[in-house]
Design a protein around this motif. Sequence first.
Motif, PDB file in Angstrom:
ATOM      1  N   HIS A  85       0.931  -1.638  -0.270  1.00  0.00           N
ATOM      2  CA  HIS A  85      -0.051   0.062   0.152  1.00  0.00           C
ATOM      3  C   HIS A  85       0.886   1.518  -0.234  1.00  0.00           C
ATOM      4  CE1 HIS A  85      -3.447   2.651   0.542  1.00  0.00           C
ATOM      5  NE2 HIS A  85      -4.131   1.367   0.027  1.00  0.00           N
ATOM      6  N   PRO A  86       0.384   2.184  -0.487  1.00  0.00           N
ATOM      7  CA  PRO A  86       1.112   3.105  -0.526  1.00  0.00           C
ATOM      8  C   PRO A  86       1.416   3.878   0.989  1.00  0.00           C
ATOM      9  CG  PRO A  86      -1.419   3.776   0.057  1.00  0.00           C
ATOM     10  CD  PRO A  86      -0.703   2.463  -0.363  1.00  0.00           C
ATOM     11  N   THR A 103      -1.994   4.439   5.918  1.00  0.00           N
ATOM     12  CA  THR A 103      -2.309   4.787   5.482  1.00  0.00           C
ATOM     13  C   THR A 103      -3.473   5.846   5.643  1.00  0.00           C
ATOM     14  OG1 THR A 103      -3.584   2.768   5.514  1.00  0.00           O
ATOM     15  CG2 THR A 103      -1.493   2.237   4.241  1.00  0.00           C
ATOM     16  N   LEU A 147      -5.060   8.831   2.665  1.00  0.00           N
ATOM     17  CA  LEU A 147      -5.557   8.412   1.976  1.00  0.00           C
ATOM     18  C   LEU A 147      -6.855   8.371   1.623  1.00  0.00           C
ATOM     19  CD1 LEU A 147      -3.898   5.502  -0.116  1.00  0.00           C
ATOM     20  CD2 LEU A 147      -3.403   7.755  -0.500  1.00  0.00           C
ATOM     21  N   CYS A 203      -8.078   2.140   5.831  1.00  0.00           N
ATOM     22  CA  CYS A 203      -6.725   2.056   6.029  1.00  0.00           C
ATOM     23  C   CYS A 203      -6.491   2.286   7.610  1.00  0.00           C
ATOM     24  CB  CYS A 203      -6.601   4.017   6.015  1.00  0.00           C
ATOM     25  SG  CYS A 203      -6.993   3.935   4.059  1.00  0.00           S
ATOM     26  N   MET A 217     -12.071   3.483  -4.578  1.00  0.00           N
ATOM     27  CA  MET A 217     -11.749   4.700  -5.701  1.00  0.00           C
ATOM     28  C   MET A 217     -12.737   5.055  -6.422  1.00  0.00           C
ATOM     29  SD  MET A 217      -9.419   6.973  -3.600  1.00  0.00           S
ATOM     30  CE  MET A 217      -9.813   7.935  -5.796  1.00  0.00           C
ATOM     31  N   VAL A 243      -4.260  10.105  -4.766  1.00  0.00           N
ATOM     32  CA  VAL A 243      -4.418   9.011  -3.983  1.00  0.00           C
ATOM     33  C   VAL A 243      -4.351   7.426  -4.996  1.00  0.00           C
ATOM     34  CG1 VAL A 243      -6.308   7.273  -2.953  1.00  0.00           C
ATOM     35  CG2 VAL A 243      -6.696   9.897  -3.433  1.00  0.00           C
ATOM     36  N   VAL A 296      -0.234   6.672  -5.209  1.00  0.00           N
ATOM     37  CA  VAL A 296       0.676   5.632  -3.846  1.00  0.00           C
ATOM     38  C   VAL A 296       0.706   4.333  -3.711  1.00  0.00           C
ATOM     39  CG1 VAL A 296       0.644   5.264  -1.449  1.00  0.00           C
ATOM     40  CG2 VAL A 296      -0.218   7.490  -2.599  1.00  0.00           C
ATOM     41  N   GLN A 325       5.898  10.054  -3.614  1.00  0.00           N
ATOM     42  CA  GLN A 325       4.368   9.699  -2.649  1.00  0.00           C
ATOM     43  C   GLN A 325       3.852  11.275  -1.648  1.00  0.00           C
ATOM     44  OE1 GLN A 325       5.374   6.230  -0.701  1.00  0.00           O
ATOM     45  NE2 GLN A 325       3.902   4.997  -2.557  1.00  0.00           N
ATOM     46  N   ILE A 362       0.888  13.667  -2.802  1.00  0.00           N
ATOM     47  CA  ILE A 362      -0.406  14.597  -1.377  1.00  0.00           C
ATOM     48  C   ILE A 362       0.562  15.468  -1.170  1.00  0.00           C
ATOM     49  CG2 ILE A 362      -1.398  13.027   0.214  1.00  0.00           C
ATOM     50  CD1 ILE A 362      -0.797  10.800  -0.352  1.00  0.00           C
TER      51      ILE A 362
END
Length: 613
Positions: free
Chosen positions: A10-11, A134, A137, A168, A212, A245, A248, A270, A274
């Motif tokens: 994940h991001p 996270t 996001l 998240c 998303m 978003v 990431v 990243q 953001i």
Amino acid sequence: MDGDVGAAVHPLDRPVLHAAGDGQTAPGPFATRGRGVTRSRSLRHAVVQLACVAILLGAVELAAVAAGPAPIWMNVLVTLTAAAFVGAGALAWLRRPSSDIGAVLTAGGFVWLAADFGNATAPALVAIATITATVPLAVIVHLLVSFPSGRLTGRGARVLVGVAYLTCLVLQAPLYLFADAPAPYDTLQVAVRPELVSIGGWAQNVVGMAVMAVTAWLLVGRLRAATPPQRRVLAPLYAYSTAAVLLVPLSAIVVAPALGWNPTTLYAVQVAGIGLVPIAFVWSLLRGGFARTAELEELGAWLGVEERGHAALRRALAETLGDPTLQLVFWLPDRGYVDAAGTVAAATPVAGAHRGVSEIELAGARVGAITYDRASLDDPALVATAGRVVAIAVDRERLTAELLANQEALHRSRQRIVEAGDRERRRIERNLHDGAQQRMMTVAMGLRLTEAHLSGADPAAGRLLAAAASDLEGAMRELRELARGLHPSLLADTGLAGSLESLAERSAVPVHLSVRLAADLPQAAQIGAYYVVAEALTNAARHSGATRLEVRAATRGRLLHVEVVDDGVGGAAPAPGSGLEGLADRVDALGGRLRITSPAGAGTALVAELPCG
């Protein structure tokens, strides 16, 4: 977990926070819903206090992570990102207090500060940072779905944002509960289960992508329903924030392996992506069009609480539409556009290259107009909508302006009447002095000469002539006093100070006079002050039984202050037809005020304030 799993999960799975290749997760922002913000005076102080707290925490955070594994520039980058969120949130909060976007952005800034504690060496700080890794996001999803009001309207929006936060927070848990991480990143570890880490990472990515996708579908629907000016605000915001978003996970899964980025470069990209999101949101929020819809709703509610004056109404419109140069004028059919005082506006509102004009109508009748800066407001429809919201309040203020204009016209009319009366008295006084008094003086001199000529030959005739001359001289004195009462000619010769001294000298009651006057008093104010003192001295001598009088005349700023106080029996009142009533009318016609305080047995104080500037 290994580096590959951490990178794909994940991001912000930033191995850069520890030894290369250990694949440990690191912190990210935390967001909380902002409460409704009122238009109170304490708002600015509260926002300033939050900003100060953020600055203090930023300094503490940099000190705490200075000895950590991450390079200093990385920690500074995260701190700057937090500053971008807090700064954008504070600006949005102040400029759009009805929107919760400012609160969400500000909370996001504090989360970013917490995120970088993952680079510290204290286990407790690392644990907090790891849990919230996270959440940034989810914050962005929250901002997208709730923009511009900052509030989640509808069950679907609330469920979508709730799932984003759960993704998240809950689906992030396997990445730190079961990962094989070195100290201090193993503080929350309960077991080493690489397969659970892999499953958790896969589930988080899948659910995150689904969130998303639903968010994108929702935003596309909003764009279709928006007007062209609204699309110019929303389209770039939606596009960039969604891309940030997606950047990431996609940068960790696709871009970094393809380009051979190391974990440090990946994390920097990243965070930088953001970090621009709050700037995009506050820029869109402060632009015209759709971004002010919530403000217009609040404006209507604000108007419904209580009646507002012109100044508050204009200020509320300026704040709502984001144009401090905005002006509000009122339409009177017989005068044109006027300001709040009923004075004809300096220039008729005309639209031009830099200024726009939006007329306000109520029930099909024009009641006013809004003039605004085209550079600040590029959507005339929004200004027209605001005009419709405030139309009733504008009409009320228009009627007030009309009343004030009529009062001003009445005042000017009464002042012209007083001035015309003074001119006529001056003419009569001059005619009496130059005509009748001069002829009577000539006759009196002739009688005295005849008396002197006949006094020896005919004593009886001489006595008759002497008596006639005396009577004529008495008549002349009475005529002189009458002329002085009609118009104080001394004003032209000695000014107000000299005229007041003459009144004090002729008074039947002893007078203590104090005069402190400016040199350039208007003639109307001087005449008014003279009559105030003359009438007060006359009344005191006739009715008060006073033994002493105090007369004070002084210029105070733009007012001529005149006060006459006696130690008589009191009880004076401006009865109908009395001299005091006429005096009050004269002072009022000049735009001044007359106060009479006369309790029984305690004397009388007469105070007049006349405009003199």
